[in-house]
Design an enzyme around this catalytic site. Structure first.
Site, PDB file in Angstrom:
ATOM      1  N   ASN A   9       0.694  -1.295   0.100  1.00  0.00           N
ATOM      2  CA  ASN A   9       0.160   0.011   0.105  1.00  0.00           C
ATOM      3  C   ASN A   9       0.702   1.129   0.024  1.00  0.00           C
ATOM      4  O   ASN A   9       1.475   1.550   1.024  1.00  0.00           O
ATOM      5  CB  ASN A   9      -0.972   0.052   1.253  1.00  0.00           C
ATOM      6  CG  ASN A   9      -1.573   1.158   1.510  1.00  0.00           C
ATOM      7  OD1 ASN A   9      -1.657   2.022   0.569  1.00  0.00           O
ATOM      8  ND2 ASN A   9      -2.304   1.533   2.501  1.00  0.00           N
ATOM      9  N   TRP A  10       0.959   1.823  -1.152  1.00  0.00           N
ATOM     10  CA  TRP A  10       1.940   3.014  -1.198  1.00  0.00           C
ATOM     11  C   TRP A  10       1.301   4.223  -0.784  1.00  0.00           C
ATOM     12  O   TRP A  10       1.808   5.316  -1.073  1.00  0.00           O
ATOM     13  CB  TRP A  10       2.332   3.225  -2.606  1.00  0.00           C
ATOM     14  CG  TRP A  10       3.158   2.134  -3.436  1.00  0.00           C
ATOM     15  CD1 TRP A  10       3.347   0.818  -2.709  1.00  0.00           C
ATOM     16  CD2 TRP A  10       3.696   1.780  -4.587  1.00  0.00           C
ATOM     17  NE1 TRP A  10       4.201  -0.172  -3.606  1.00  0.00           N
ATOM     18  CE2 TRP A  10       4.188   0.749  -4.737  1.00  0.00           C
ATOM     19  CE3 TRP A  10       3.679   2.802  -5.796  1.00  0.00           C
ATOM     20  CZ2 TRP A  10       4.659   0.221  -5.998  1.00  0.00           C
ATOM     21  CZ3 TRP A  10       4.131   2.338  -6.927  1.00  0.00           C
ATOM     22  CH2 TRP A  10       4.766   1.222  -7.229  1.00  0.00           C
ATOM     23  N   LYS A  11       0.119   4.396  -0.379  1.00  0.00           N
ATOM     24  CA  LYS A  11      -0.391   5.455   0.355  1.00  0.00           C
ATOM     25  C   LYS A  11      -0.451   6.587  -0.482  1.00  0.00           C
ATOM     26  O   LYS A  11      -0.366   6.553  -1.707  1.00  0.00           O
ATOM     27  CB  LYS A  11       0.074   5.633   1.724  1.00  0.00           C
ATOM     28  CG  LYS A  11      -0.088   4.399   2.515  1.00  0.00           C
ATOM     29  CD  LYS A  11      -0.035   4.677   4.084  1.00  0.00           C
ATOM     30  CE  LYS A  11      -0.004   3.258   4.723  1.00  0.00           C
ATOM     31  NZ  LYS A  11       0.291   3.505   6.240  1.00  0.00           N
ATOM     32  N   HIS A  95      -9.484   0.924   5.015  1.00  0.00           N
ATOM     33  CA  HIS A  95      -8.197   1.022   5.740  1.00  0.00           C
ATOM     34  C   HIS A  95      -8.228   1.983   6.927  1.00  0.00           C
ATOM     35  O   HIS A  95      -9.200   2.682   6.730  1.00  0.00           O
ATOM     36  CB  HIS A  95      -7.327   1.385   4.815  1.00  0.00           C
ATOM     37  CG  HIS A  95      -5.655   1.565   5.279  1.00  0.00           C
ATOM     38  ND1 HIS A  95      -5.321   2.576   6.097  1.00  0.00           N
ATOM     39  CD2 HIS A  95      -4.830   0.589   5.434  1.00  0.00           C
ATOM     40  CE1 HIS A  95      -4.069   2.345   6.651  1.00  0.00           C
ATOM     41  NE2 HIS A  95      -3.434   1.149   6.002  1.00  0.00           N
ATOM     42  N   GLU A  97      -6.808   4.521   8.048  1.00  0.00           N
ATOM     43  CA  GLU A  97      -6.496   5.759   7.713  1.00  0.00           C
ATOM     44  C   GLU A  97      -8.023   6.258   7.249  1.00  0.00           C
ATOM     45  O   GLU A  97      -8.231   7.643   7.436  1.00  0.00           O
ATOM     46  CB  GLU A  97      -5.359   6.041   6.826  1.00  0.00           C
ATOM     47  CG  GLU A  97      -3.902   5.611   7.723  1.00  0.00           C
ATOM     48  CD  GLU A  97      -2.704   5.278   6.887  1.00  0.00           C
ATOM     49  OE1 GLU A  97      -2.847   5.527   5.674  1.00  0.00           O
ATOM     50  OE2 GLU A  97      -1.889   5.047   7.491  1.00  0.00           O
ATOM     51  N   GLU A 167      -5.087  -5.544  10.677  1.00  0.00           N
ATOM     52  CA  GLU A 167      -4.240  -4.581  10.996  1.00  0.00           C
ATOM     53  C   GLU A 167      -4.368  -3.661  12.317  1.00  0.00           C
ATOM     54  O   GLU A 167      -5.176  -2.885  12.320  1.00  0.00           O
ATOM     55  CB  GLU A 167      -4.149  -3.503   9.834  1.00  0.00           C
ATOM     56  CG  GLU A 167      -4.045  -4.003   8.251  1.00  0.00           C
ATOM     57  CD  GLU A 167      -3.470  -2.958   7.477  1.00  0.00           C
ATOM     58  OE1 GLU A 167      -2.297  -3.179   7.047  1.00  0.00           O
ATOM     59  OE2 GLU A 167      -4.147  -1.827   7.359  1.00  0.00           O
ATOM     60  N   GLY A 173       2.690   1.855  10.881  1.00  0.00           N
ATOM     61  CA  GLY A 173       3.533   3.099  10.707  1.00  0.00           C
ATOM     62  C   GLY A 173       4.303   3.346  12.034  1.00  0.00           C
ATOM     63  O   GLY A 173       4.819   4.431  12.143  1.00  0.00           O
ATOM     64  N   SER A 213       3.616  -2.480  10.276  1.00  0.00           N
ATOM     65  CA  SER A 213       5.390  -2.601  10.669  1.00  0.00           C
ATOM     66  C   SER A 213       5.845  -3.944  10.218  1.00  0.00           C
ATOM     67  O   SER A 213       6.505  -4.191  10.893  1.00  0.00           O
ATOM     68  CB  SER A 213       5.516  -2.165  12.096  1.00  0.00           C
ATOM     69  OG  SER A 213       5.064  -0.827  12.104  1.00  0.00           O
ATOM     70  N   GLY A 234       2.925  -1.368   4.423  1.00  0.00           N
ATOM     71  CA  GLY A 234       2.716   0.186   4.195  1.00  0.00           C
ATOM     72  C   GLY A 234       4.299   0.726   3.892  1.00  0.00           C
ATOM     73  O   GLY A 234       4.696   0.605   2.804  1.00  0.00           O
ATOM     74  N   GLY A 235       4.917   1.028   4.954  1.00  0.00           N
ATOM     75  CA  GLY A 235       6.352   1.940   4.934  1.00  0.00           C
ATOM     76  C   GLY A 235       7.312   1.095   3.977  1.00  0.00           C
ATOM     77  O   GLY A 235       8.066   1.394   3.142  1.00  0.00           O
TER      78      GLY A 235
HETATM   79  C1  PEP Z   1      -0.685   0.012   6.461  1.00  0.00           C
HETATM   80  O1  PEP Z   1      -0.921   1.127   6.389  1.00  0.00           O
HETATM   81  O2  PEP Z   1      -1.407  -0.819   5.807  1.00  0.00           O
HETATM   82  C2  PEP Z   1       0.579  -0.494   7.116  1.00  0.00           C
HETATM   83  C3  PEP Z   1       0.550  -1.826   7.260  1.00  0.00           C
HETATM   84  O3  PEP Z   1       1.549   0.457   7.266  1.00  0.00           O
HETATM   85  P1  PEP Z   1       3.050  -0.250   7.903  1.00  0.00           P
HETATM   86  O4  PEP Z   1       3.455  -1.246   7.251  1.00  0.00           O
HETATM   87  O5  PEP Z   1       3.873   1.199   7.641  1.00  0.00           O
HETATM   88  O6  PEP Z   1       2.835  -0.264   9.379  1.00  0.00           O
END
Ligand code: PEP
Length: 251
Positions: A9-11, A95, A97, A167, A173, A213, A234-235
């Protein structure tokens, strides 16, 4: 055996040029990856360019959201048909967010899930508790509501196309990962809810990703749990080597 699925997920990151560069770097290693389903979810503006990069590979493209409606006066929205035109196969829905900053609720998320399935897109339904929920001992309660409401009216036959991403919001994050035991416990709980809703076969078929993470160095341990069928990243998905490392941990 459920095939593992790793989605990036590149957001709201990457210009078209940067997205093409990242997709090309991932393609070098994963173009022929058939043991794991690989999905790249760029921002809307880069979907076409990323689809072009991966068009003759086994890599899939996903979007980060989708409208619950077919067409019409919905300013700023993108429909399933528009996404399919760009060869999108998966769509992340609900998600944390979007729940947190844009007040998406289970009712609307469910409408999107049902619409995505009707249009032959594969939803990745995100669920997960906030830190305060976990500390108050409410993890199961919160996750159960999100799963039951988010998947309302989804028939058992659709669960092979559906992905659930667990999640924990406190792990997104933040660098704090749920331990593999904590994650496995909730994944097994979610599978149990699905079994109660639509039966054991659908529960055994549905893939449940962990997100929060996940990195190359903790991915193997998480992905070796019996009910963890992949990762939503994500990251670490913004860096080709890290993303590839996580996919390889799932092999
Ligand atoms: C996400 O936002 O779906 C996620 C898992 O982010 P991160 O890997 O950065 O925690």
């Amino acid at each position: 055996m459920r095939k593992k699925i790793i989605a990036g997920n590149w957001k709201m990151n990457k210009t078209v040029e940067e997205a093409v560069e990242l997709a090309n770097a991932i393609k070098i290693s994963l173009a022929d990856c058939s043991e794991v389903d690989v999905v790249l979810c760029p921002p809307f503006t880069a979907i076409k360019a990323v689809s072009d990069v991966v068009s003759e590979t086994l890599i899939n493209v996903g979007s980060q959201n989708m409208s619950s409606e077919d067409a019409g006066a919905y300013t700023g929205e993108i429909s399933a048909t528009m996404l399919k035109e760009l060869f999108v196969r998966y769509v992340i829905l609900g998600h944390s967010e979007r729940r947190q900053y844009y007040k998406e609720n289970d009712f609307w998320i469910n409408k999107k899930v049902v619409k995505a399935l009707a249009k032959n897109l594969r939803p990745i339904l995100c669920v997960g508790e906030m830190l305060a929920d976990r500390e108050a001992g409410n993890t199961e309660k919160v996750v159960e509501v999100q799963v039951r409401e988010g998947l309302k009216d989804v028939p058992a036959s659709a669960y092979t196309d559906l992905v659930i991403a667990y999640e924990p919001v406190w792990a997104i994050g933040t660098g704090k990962t749920a331990t593999s035991a904590q994650a496995q416990e909730v994944h097994a709980f979610i599978r149990g809810i699905v079994a109660d809703m639509v039966g054991k076969d659908a529960a055994n078929a549905v893939r449940i990703q962990y997100g929060g993470s996940m990195k190359p160095d903790n991915a193997k341990e998480l992905l070796s749990q019996p009910d963890i069928d992949g990762g939503l990243i994500g990251g670490a998905a913004l860096d080709a080597a890290s993303f590839i490392g996580i996919v390889k941990a799932g092999l």
